[in-house]
Design a protein around this motif. Structure first.
Motif, PDB file in Angstrom:
ATOM      1  N   ILE A 147      -9.257   6.324  -8.903  1.00  0.00           N
ATOM      2  CA  ILE A 147      -9.927   6.171  -7.609  1.00  0.00           C
ATOM      3  C   ILE A 147     -11.281   5.512  -7.788  1.00  0.00           C
ATOM      4  N   ILE A 173       0.599   6.943  -6.508  1.00  0.00           N
ATOM      5  CA  ILE A 173      -0.682   7.622  -6.717  1.00  0.00           C
ATOM      6  C   ILE A 173      -0.657   9.072  -6.229  1.00  0.00           C
ATOM      7  N   LYS A 174       0.043   9.328  -5.134  1.00  0.00           N
ATOM      8  CA  LYS A 174       0.032  10.676  -4.546  1.00  0.00           C
ATOM      9  C   LYS A 174       0.439  11.757  -5.535  1.00  0.00           C
ATOM     10  N   LEU A 228     -10.820   1.840  -8.170  1.00  0.00           N
ATOM     11  CA  LEU A 228     -10.445   1.175  -6.926  1.00  0.00           C
ATOM     12  C   LEU A 228     -11.623   1.007  -5.976  1.00  0.00           C
ATOM     13  N   GLN A 229     -12.600   1.860  -6.059  1.00  0.00           N
ATOM     14  CA  GLN A 229     -13.728   1.819  -5.135  1.00  0.00           C
ATOM     15  C   GLN A 229     -14.423   0.459  -5.074  1.00  0.00           C
ATOM     16  N   GLN A 282       0.827  -1.205   0.000  1.00  0.00           N
ATOM     17  CA  GLN A 282       0.000   0.000   0.000  1.00  0.00           C
ATOM     18  C   GLN A 282       0.861   1.254   0.000  1.00  0.00           C
ATOM     19  N   CYS A 316      -1.648  13.218  -9.866  1.00  0.00           N
ATOM     20  CA  CYS A 316      -2.543  14.255 -10.375  1.00  0.00           C
ATOM     21  C   CYS A 316      -1.885  15.620 -10.501  1.00  0.00           C
ATOM     22  N   CYS A 370      -6.798  11.888 -11.421  1.00  0.00           N
ATOM     23  CA  CYS A 370      -6.784  10.647 -10.645  1.00  0.00           C
ATOM     24  C   CYS A 370      -8.190  10.110 -10.384  1.00  0.00           C
ATOM     25  N   ALA A 371      -9.199  10.890 -10.664  1.00  0.00           N
ATOM     26  CA  ALA A 371     -10.567  10.461 -10.381  1.00  0.00           C
ATOM     27  C   ALA A 371     -10.909   9.114 -11.011  1.00  0.00           C
ATOM     28  N   CYS A 406     -12.266  -2.239  -3.307  1.00  0.00           N
ATOM     29  CA  CYS A 406     -11.743  -1.903  -1.985  1.00  0.00           C
ATOM     30  C   CYS A 406     -12.824  -1.392  -1.026  1.00  0.00           C
ATOM     31  N   LEU A 425       0.629   3.967  -2.850  1.00  0.00           N
ATOM     32  CA  LEU A 425       0.326   5.342  -2.462  1.00  0.00           C
ATOM     33  C   LEU A 425       1.426   6.297  -2.920  1.00  0.00           C
ATOM     34  N   PRO A 458      -6.936  16.954  -9.348  1.00  0.00           N
ATOM     35  CA  PRO A 458      -7.592  15.730  -8.886  1.00  0.00           C
ATOM     36  C   PRO A 458      -8.420  15.029  -9.962  1.00  0.00           C
TER      37      PRO A 458
END
Length: 118
Positions: free
Chosen positions: A103, A88-89, A106-107, A81, A92, A99-100, A110, A85, A96
């Motif tokens: 994300i 991913i951090k 991933l929803q 992780q 963007c 990266c939307a 996860c 991370l 943002p």
């Protein structure tokens, strides 16, 4: 996380057998698997697998623990992780919306509901 740590982890995963081993161990969390079971599942000779597991362990992606006469390996999901991370951090760059989609993808995998069913 430092860039060198991320490079070490990504390099360890950048080989088919090691990636397969890590994915197999992640799927068997929290119990882990004995080395022989990993070798059987991946159809890899144990001496070859040992080398691959050592590389993953040096990268901090797996841990091992002796249980009786077996060595049981586990994926270090917290370390994975951290690597994910780290990537991913910065993706963007202050935007943002870039990266939307990631994300959103991933929803479903996860979500708390799905994690409870695993």
């Amino acid at each position: 996380m430092e860039s060198e740590d991320a490079i070490l982890a990504l390099g360890a995963l950048a080989q088919p057998t090691r990636l397969d081993a890590f994915r197999l161990l992640a799927a068997h969390e929290p119990d882990g698997l004995a080395a022989g079971a990993i070798a059987d599942a991946l159809a890899v000779p144990q001496n070859t697998l040992s080398s691959h597991l050592s590389i993953l362990a040096r990268a901090g992606l797996i841990t091992s623990q002796r249980r009786s006469r077996s060595i049981v390996y586990r994926a270090d999901l917290q370390r994975f992780q951290q690597v994910a991370l780290f990537l991913i951090k910065d993706c963007c760059g202050g935007r943002p919306e870039l990266c939307a989609p990631l994300i959103a993808d991933l929803q479903p995998c996860c979500s708390a509901k799905e994690s409870a069913n695993v």
